[in-house]
Motif scaffolding. Structure first.
Motif, short mmCIF file in Angstrom:
data_model
loop_
_atom_site.label_atom_id
_atom_site.label_comp_id
_atom_site.label_asym_id
_atom_site.label_seq_id
_atom_site.Cartn_x
_atom_site.Cartn_y
_atom_site.Cartn_z
N TRP A 168 -5.00 -3.36 -2.69
CA TRP A 168 -3.68 -3.31 -2.06
C TRP A 168 -3.75 -3.30 -0.54
N GLN A 169 -2.72 -3.86 0.08
CA GLN A 169 -2.49 -3.76 1.52
C GLN A 169 -1.43 -2.68 1.76
N GLY A 171 1.24 -0.53 4.65
CA GLY A 171 1.93 -0.47 5.93
C GLY A 171 2.74 0.80 5.99
N ASP A 172 2.69 1.51 7.10
CA ASP A 172 3.39 2.79 7.24
C ASP A 172 4.70 2.62 7.97
N THR A 183 4.44 5.12 3.03
CA THR A 183 3.47 4.04 3.02
C THR A 183 3.88 2.98 2.01
N LEU A 184 3.99 1.74 2.46
CA LEU A 184 4.41 0.62 1.62
C LEU A 184 3.20 -0.10 1.05
N THR A 186 1.63 -3.59 -0.80
CA THR A 186 1.75 -5.02 -1.06
C THR A 186 0.47 -5.49 -1.73
N PRO A 191 2.54 -11.77 1.32
CA PRO A 191 3.32 -11.36 2.48
C PRO A 191 4.12 -10.10 2.21
N GLU A 192 4.66 -9.50 3.28
CA GLU A 192 5.36 -8.22 3.16
C GLU A 192 6.57 -8.28 2.25
N GLU A 193 7.20 -9.46 2.11
CA GLU A 193 8.37 -9.52 1.22
C GLU A 193 8.01 -9.29 -0.24
N ARG A 194 6.71 -9.28 -0.54
CA ARG A 194 6.28 -8.97 -1.91
C ARG A 194 5.88 -7.50 -2.07
N MET A 195 6.33 -6.64 -1.16
CA MET A 195 6.09 -5.20 -1.32
C MET A 195 6.57 -4.73 -2.69
#
Length: 271
Positions: A168-169, A171-172, A183-184, A186, A191-195
Motif C-alpha cells: 500500500w501507498q 498519505g497523511d 492516514t489514507l 491507496t 492514483p490518489e482517486e483510488r484511495m
C-alpha cells in the motif's frame, strides 16, 4: 474510491461472523436493504443451510457474506479480504513482518484461495487469491462497501507492516480541530482517486470493543445516514458515534449490530 476493478491490495470481499445467522440477515436487510441468500449444503434442491451462512445481495448483486461464528472466544466482527496474486507468498510476507497466521492458505474449491492473519498488534484481516470468483459485485453505491478503516494504537507500525505485506501507498492528512492525523490508503501504483481506506490512531482505552487490540471495520454507503441510524437502533443495534457531518466526506455514524459487530454508515458529501 473502491471499485470492482479488483487490483492487488484492494478490498475484494468481506464477510460477517455472527452467532445467530438468521438474526444478522434480518438486521442488515432492514438497515441496508440487503437480501440474504443461504448457501446450499450440497444435498440437492431446496437443501439450504440458513443457520450456517450465505451471501448478501443488493439489487441482485453480491455485496458480502455471512457465516456462523464458530471460533471460541471470538467477537462477532466483519472480516475484510484484500486481493493478492499469491496467498502463499503473502503468508510468508506476513510472517517475516511479525504478523500471525490465523488460517493458513487453503483452496475453496475452484473459487479461489484464502488466508486470514493478525497484524503484529492484533488487527485481523484476510486475503483472497481469486480463482473463478473475483469477489463482490457491487461497491461504492448505497448499500455496499465504500471504505475500509483500521483503528490502531500505532499507525507508524501499521504503515510499515501493511506497506510491506500488501504494497500500500499512504498519505497523511490533518483532522479538523487539531484532532490528529488520518492516514489514507491507496493500492500500489494507483492514483490518489483510488484511495480505499484509512488508518486512525487511538489509545488502547478507545479500543475496548476488541479489548484494546486494533481492528478493521467496513464503511457502507447509504443515501440517508439518519434513516440508516434509525434502522440500526430500531432493529436492536446501537450507535457509538454520530450521526455527524465530516467536512468533505459526508454524514456518518459508527454503529454496532445486535451482536456488537461494528460498522460505519456514510452518506457521502455531494460533489
Amino acid at each position: 474510491m473502491i471499485t470492482t476493478d479488483l487490483t492487488p491490495g484492494s478490498p475484494c470481499w468481506l464477510d460477517l461472523g455472527a452467532p445467530d445467522v438468521p438474526a444478522a440477515a434480518a438486521f442488515y436487510g432492514a438497515v441496508l436493504g440487503w437480501a440474504y441468500e443461504p448457501m446450499s449444503d450440497g444435498g440437492g434442491e431446496g437443501q439450504e443451510t440458513e443457520g450456517e451462512g450465505g451471501v448478501f445481495r443488493k439489487d441482485g448483486k453480491i455485496v458480502g457474506g455471512l457465516g456462523r461464528l464458530t471460533e471460541e472466544g471470538a467477537r462477532s466482527a466483519w472480516m475484510i479480504y484484500y486481493r493478492v496474486t499469491d496467498a502463499d507468498a503473502t503468508t510468508q510476507a506476513v510472517e517475516r513482518a511479525g504478523g500471525t497466521v490465523r488460517v493458513a492458505p487453503r483452496d475453496l474449491g475452484d473459487w479461489g484461495r484464502m488466508a486470514q492473519y493478525s497484524d503484529p498488534l492484533g488487527g485481523q484481516f484476510a486475503v483472497w487469491q481469486p480463482g473463478k470468483d473475483q469477489g463482490f459485485e457491487l461497491v461504492d453505491e448505497p448499500g455496499s462497501l465504500s471504505w475500509t478503516e483500521l483503528y490502531t494504537t500505532d499507525v507508524a507500525a501499521a504503515k510499515e507492516f501493511y506497506g510491506g505485506v500488501l504494497g500500500w501507498q499512504f498519505g497523511d492528512m490533518p483532522l479538523p480541530g487539531g484532532g490528529g492525523t488520518y492516514t489514507l490508503i491507496t493500492p500500489a501504483g494507483l492514483p490518489e482517486e483510488r484511495m480505499q481506506g484509512g488508518l486512525m490512531e487511538l489509545s488502547a482505552d478507545d479500543l475496548a470493543l476488541a479489548n484494546g487490540r486494533p481492528y478493521w471495520h467496513p464503511v457502507f454507503a447509504v443515501t440517508d445516514c439518519d434513516a440508516a441510524v434509525a434502522g440500526v437502533t430500531g432493529n436492536g443495534g446501537s450507535v457509538q458515534m454520530g450521526p455527524e457531518d465530516a467536512e468533505g466526506v459526508g454524514r456518518l455514524a459508527v454503529c454496532l449490530d445486535p451482536s456488537n459487530a461494528d460498522f460505519v454508515v456514510l452518506a457521502p458529501a455531494q460533489s
